[in-house]
Write a protein that holds these residues in place. Sequence first.
Motif, short mmCIF file in Angstrom:
data_model
loop_
_atom_site.label_atom_id
_atom_site.label_comp_id
_atom_site.label_asym_id
_atom_site.label_seq_id
_atom_site.Cartn_x
_atom_site.Cartn_y
_atom_site.Cartn_z
N ALA A 197 1.70 1.61 -4.70
CA ALA A 197 2.86 2.35 -3.50
C ALA A 197 2.33 2.14 -2.23
N SER A 254 -2.39 -1.37 3.02
CA SER A 254 -1.67 -0.75 3.35
C SER A 254 -1.65 -0.72 4.59
N GLN A 262 6.74 4.84 -8.96
CA GLN A 262 6.94 4.14 -8.02
C GLN A 262 7.88 5.00 -7.18
N THR A 264 5.47 2.68 -0.04
CA THR A 264 5.68 3.22 0.71
C THR A 264 5.25 2.83 2.76
N GLU A 265 4.97 3.19 4.02
CA GLU A 265 5.25 2.61 5.12
C GLU A 265 4.14 4.03 5.34
N GLU A 298 6.12 10.94 -0.11
CA GLU A 298 6.64 10.47 1.00
C GLU A 298 7.98 11.18 1.78
N GLU A 299 8.82 11.09 1.39
CA GLU A 299 9.74 11.53 1.65
C GLU A 299 9.61 13.12 2.36
N LEU A 305 2.96 7.31 4.17
CA LEU A 305 2.17 7.59 3.45
C LEU A 305 -0.01 7.52 3.59
N TRP A 316 5.94 7.82 -6.29
CA TRP A 316 5.48 8.04 -4.39
C TRP A 316 6.34 8.21 -3.53
N GLN A 317 7.53 7.50 -3.41
CA GLN A 317 7.98 7.44 -2.42
C GLN A 317 8.78 8.85 -2.38
#
Length: 295
Positions: A57, A92, A17, A61-62, A24-25, A64, A20-21
Amino acid sequence: MRLSTVILPIHRWSEGQKIWQRAEELGFHAAYTYDHLSWRSFRDQPWFGAVPTLTAAATATERLRLGTLVTSPNFRHPVTLAKELMTLDDISQGRLTVGIGVGGVGFDATALGQEAWTPKQRADRFDEFLPLLDELLTQPVTTRQGQFYSAVEARNIPGCVQQPRVPFYVAATGPRGLKLAAEYGQGWVTYGDPRGPADVPVDQAPAVVERQLGKLREACEQRGRDFGSVTKVLLQGSTAEQPLASLDAFVEWAGTYRDLGIDEVVVHWPVPDSVFENDLGVFERIATEGLRQLG
């Protein structure tokens, strides 16, 4: 041009995780994962399921976009896959992209006990698989009888968040696959020359993709499809090119393919002691600065 990454499903989620985060960052457009039961040099190492990984994932995430690159008929059936994809699109909140192709001859091609299919047999199945999956994801109830895949009053309610369904990115280089990409694909995926990195000199690799783009254009014209409406995606890692060696190398590589007409390039998240070993610091710098330097 957009930049995305492939994150192999090799990590326990307590560690996975974070990757995946971090993707996104770093601002990646999308993060994909391979839909296999096992894969090449990772066969006897940890390897988790694609759909559960993408589901996790999606909750971690928000922004991605998430997807398979690619799923295939090797061990999937359209009826059950459609239900999973509809659910994942919901979880998602409409961030799912479905990379899909005929499948190959890897370890999971025979995991269900079948003999490995020939290229023609794979193409024959894909000819049924993709249209049925399309119908399942766009209709509340589907009944279709096929030679390889059938559905009897299969229900997918309430349907996808993305309408009329989740986008398909079709991986194809042959005429039959390209025809399906032109008909059903919101995007098209290539990894370059299918012969592998040892068979194509680096300086000839772009010409291979250029020829494939020409064939895709022909397939779109035959279908009456606007070639420009298809997103063209290049998955890096199957040629001898080394775009992750440095920021400058990436900029040169990405610029070459952008000029050929590629809309999205996908690079592999570094994996130590593997074919995807690369310096993580260089990789993160490419993620944050690479496209800006393209101009």
